[in-house]
Write a protein that holds these residues in place. Structure first.
Motif, PDB file in Angstrom:
ATOM      1  N   HIS A  26       0.821  -1.208   0.000  1.00 26.92           N
ATOM      2  CA  HIS A  26       0.000   0.000   0.000  1.00 26.92           C
ATOM      3  C   HIS A  26       0.859   1.265   0.000  1.00 26.92           C
ATOM      4  O   HIS A  26       0.508   2.260  -0.635  1.00 26.92           O
ATOM      5  CB  HIS A  26      -0.930   0.015   1.214  1.00 26.92           C
ATOM      6  N   GLU A  27       1.971   1.233   0.723  1.00 21.56           N
ATOM      7  CA  GLU A  27       2.830   2.412   0.794  1.00 21.56           C
ATOM      8  C   GLU A  27       3.452   2.744  -0.559  1.00 21.56           C
ATOM      9  O   GLU A  27       3.762   3.900  -0.841  1.00 21.56           O
ATOM     10  CB  GLU A  27       3.921   2.191   1.842  1.00 21.56           C
ATOM     11  N   THR A  28       3.620   1.738  -1.398  1.00 22.42           N
ATOM     12  CA  THR A  28       4.232   1.935  -2.714  1.00 22.42           C
ATOM     13  C   THR A  28       3.182   2.022  -3.822  1.00 22.42           C
ATOM     14  O   THR A  28       3.522   1.993  -5.006  1.00 22.42           O
ATOM     15  CB  THR A  28       5.197   0.785  -3.027  1.00 22.42           C
ATOM     16  N   ASP A  29       1.904   2.109  -3.433  1.00 19.18           N
ATOM     17  CA  ASP A  29       0.775   2.274  -4.355  1.00 19.18           C
ATOM     18  C   ASP A  29       0.508   1.042  -5.206  1.00 19.18           C
ATOM     19  O   ASP A  29      -0.189   1.125  -6.227  1.00 19.18           O
ATOM     20  CB  ASP A  29       0.970   3.504  -5.262  1.00 19.18           C
ATOM     21  N   MET A  30       1.024  -0.124  -4.808  1.00 22.82           N
ATOM     22  CA  MET A  30       0.736  -1.337  -5.577  1.00 22.82           C
ATOM     23  C   MET A  30      -0.755  -1.652  -5.595  1.00 22.82           C
ATOM     24  O   MET A  30      -1.270  -2.209  -6.579  1.00 22.82           O
ATOM     25  CB  MET A  30       1.514  -2.528  -5.027  1.00 22.82           C
ATOM     26  N   ASP A  31      -1.456  -1.307  -4.518  1.00 21.57           N
ATOM     27  CA  ASP A  31      -2.902  -1.537  -4.489  1.00 21.57           C
ATOM     28  C   ASP A  31      -3.630  -0.667  -5.499  1.00 21.57           C
ATOM     29  O   ASP A  31      -4.717  -1.004  -5.960  1.00 21.57           O
ATOM     30  CB  ASP A  31      -3.445  -1.261  -3.082  1.00 21.57           C
ATOM     31  N   GLN A  32      -3.034   0.469  -5.862  1.00 17.45           N
ATOM     32  CA  GLN A  32      -3.631   1.394  -6.826  1.00 17.45           C
ATOM     33  C   GLN A  32      -3.223   1.066  -8.262  1.00 17.45           C
ATOM     34  O   GLN A  32      -3.875   1.494  -9.215  1.00 17.45           O
ATOM     35  CB  GLN A  32      -3.181   2.824  -6.516  1.00 17.45           C
ATOM     36  N   LEU A  33      -2.122   0.346  -8.412  1.00 13.05           N
ATOM     37  CA  LEU A  33      -1.530   0.093  -9.727  1.00 13.05           C
ATOM     38  C   LEU A  33      -1.658  -1.371 -10.134  1.00 13.05           C
ATOM     39  O   LEU A  33      -0.789  -1.922 -10.814  1.00 13.05           O
ATOM     40  CB  LEU A  33      -0.066   0.529  -9.718  1.00 13.05           C
ATOM     41  N   ALA A  34      -2.761  -1.991  -9.726  1.00 15.73           N
ATOM     42  CA  ALA A  34      -3.108  -3.353 -10.130  1.00 15.73           C
ATOM     43  C   ALA A  34      -2.067  -4.386  -9.718  1.00 15.73           C
ATOM     44  O   ALA A  34      -1.909  -5.413 -10.367  1.00 15.73           O
ATOM     45  CB  ALA A  34      -3.334  -3.420 -11.650  1.00 15.73           C
ATOM     46  N   GLY A  35      -1.370  -4.125  -8.609  1.00 19.29           N
ATOM     47  CA  GLY A  35      -0.332  -5.038  -8.165  1.00 19.29           C
ATOM     48  C   GLY A  35      -0.757  -6.020  -7.097  1.00 19.29           C
ATOM     49  O   GLY A  35       0.006  -6.917  -6.748  1.00 19.29           O
ATOM     50  N   VAL A  36      -1.983  -5.856  -6.567  1.00 19.07           N
ATOM     51  CA  VAL A  36      -2.477  -6.740  -5.513  1.00 19.07           C
ATOM     52  C   VAL A  36      -3.894  -7.176  -5.867  1.00 19.07           C
ATOM     53  O   VAL A  36      -4.750  -6.337  -6.150  1.00 19.07           O
ATOM     54  CB  VAL A  36      -2.492  -6.048  -4.140  1.00 19.07           C
ATOM     55  N   ASP A  37      -4.131  -8.474  -5.862  1.00 20.74           N
ATOM     56  CA  ASP A  37      -5.475  -9.003  -6.060  1.00 20.74           C
ATOM     57  C   ASP A  37      -6.027  -9.379  -4.690  1.00 20.74           C
ATOM     58  O   ASP A  37      -5.545 -10.319  -4.058  1.00 20.74           O
ATOM     59  CB  ASP A  37      -5.442 -10.224  -6.987  1.00 20.74           C
ATOM     60  N   PHE A  38      -7.043  -8.639  -4.243  1.00 22.25           N
ATOM     61  CA  PHE A  38      -7.573  -8.847  -2.903  1.00 22.25           C
ATOM     62  C   PHE A  38      -8.623  -9.959  -2.850  1.00 22.25           C
ATOM     63  O   PHE A  38      -9.160 -10.251  -1.789  1.00 22.25           O
ATOM     64  CB  PHE A  38      -8.174  -7.538  -2.378  1.00 22.25           C
ATOM     65  N   LYS A  39      -8.905 -10.585  -3.998  1.00 21.47           N
ATOM     66  CA  LYS A  39      -9.907 -11.651  -4.033  1.00 21.47           C
ATOM     67  C   LYS A  39      -9.306 -13.032  -4.236  1.00 21.47           C
ATOM     68  O   LYS A  39     -10.004 -14.032  -4.172  1.00 21.47           O
ATOM     69  CB  LYS A  39     -10.930 -11.367  -5.138  1.00 21.47           C
TER      70      LYS A  39
END
Length: 301
Positions: A185-198
């Motif tokens: 989250h600190e590196t914006d991976m959650d914003q840049l399609a880097g983490v699939d939360f499902k």
């Protein structure tokens, strides 16, 4: 369109019958549902949820042998190989360094599309982080000029690509954040399609999911405007006597900084400027970001 050889990148090949399942159980992105046309931005994390290394995953079409290529920072390649070999246990997986044979090319600017990709000896894919970043190409080493010519691109250098990346506000590991010390989250991976939360479990998944659902990410890498050239990476950012973050990469007039947004909000509300190396910074929210920004309401996007 411009094309730049990204010589600071290396290439790892992960192949074998269990390659897809193996990677999907380790990294933050969903490898199970990807295809050759849908690359993924992903990271391998520590069990505590911090980034060991981030990379772009490219699937090789079955007719070309299958498997997955990881477009990875060259400086971290040996460490990634060690980690992958440690985790593979009895899985039917082969992990190889292919950096001597393959190179990474960044393509961006007017006219960028993949319509001519079939004429290229290599794989040309959209950058999975942000459409405005353009394309990535995995090509035989030493063919950058030929590939650029085939795609009708002007050959540029890595500094030009860096300026493009910084202008878009997209972080780069090792400069805008420290590997082993930053959450996705600190590196914006959650914003840049880097983490699939499902998707199912992966190394560090519990911590990342908790940060997502509790909204506990207080620090973010964000763009900052400066008058002239920004201070070098690692320069502390302060608001009066209060530490609010650290400078990252930069070019003329702009840069990136890892900032505590709650402290930035307090500084902005008090009219206290942010300073790094004696230079005033003006932070801004990236155009692609959906996280809350100081002064916005809690549900603002």
């Amino acid at each position: 369109m411009q094309a730049a050889p990204l010589t600071d990148r290396g290439v790892v090949l992960v192949s074998g019958d269990d390659a897809r399942h193996f990677l999907n159980g380790l990294v933050t992105a969903n490898v199970a549902t990807m295809s050759a046309a849908t690359p993924r931005f992903a990271a391998l994390l520590t069990p505590q949820g911090k980034i060991v290394v981030d990379f772009i995953v490219v699937e090789i079409p079955a007719e070309d042998g299958g498997g997955f290529l990881l477009d990875v920072p060259a400086a971290l390649l040996d460490g990634l190989l060690t980690k992958l070999k440690f985790y593979k246990l009895r899985a039917k997986v082969t992990v190889e360094d292919r950096s001597a044979a393959l190179a990474i090319l960044g393509l961006w600017g007017d006219g960028v599309d993949a319509t001519d990709a079939g004429a290229v000896d290599g794989l040309v894919i959209p950058d999975p982080r942000l459409p405005a970043l353009g394309l990535r190409a995995v090509v035989p080493a030493g063919t950058a000029a030929a590939v650029a010519g085939t795609l009708g691109a002007t050959l540029a250098d890595a500094a030009d690509y860096e300026a493009h990346r910084v202008a878009l506000g997209v972080p780069r590991g090792g400069v805008d954040f420290a590997y082993g010390d930053a959450f996705p989250h600190e590196t914006d991976m959650d914003q840049l399609a880097g983490v699939d939360f499902k998707k199912g479990c992966y190394v560090g998944q519990e911590v990342v999911s908790r940060m997502q659902h509790r909204g506990t990410a207080r620090s973010r890498v964000v763009p900052v405007a400066v008058d002239g050239f920004p201070p070098p990476p690692g320069t502390p950012v302060t608001a009066g006597e209060i530490a609010v973050g650290t400078m990252g990469s930069g070019t003329q007039g702009r840069g990136l900084a890892l900032l505590r947004l709650d402290r930035v909000g307090d500084a902005l509300a008090a009219g206290t400027p942010l300073i790094a190396g004696g230079i005033a910074l003006a932070p801004r929210k990236p155009a692609w970001a959906t996280f809350a920004w100081p002064g916005e309401t809690a549900d603002a996007s």
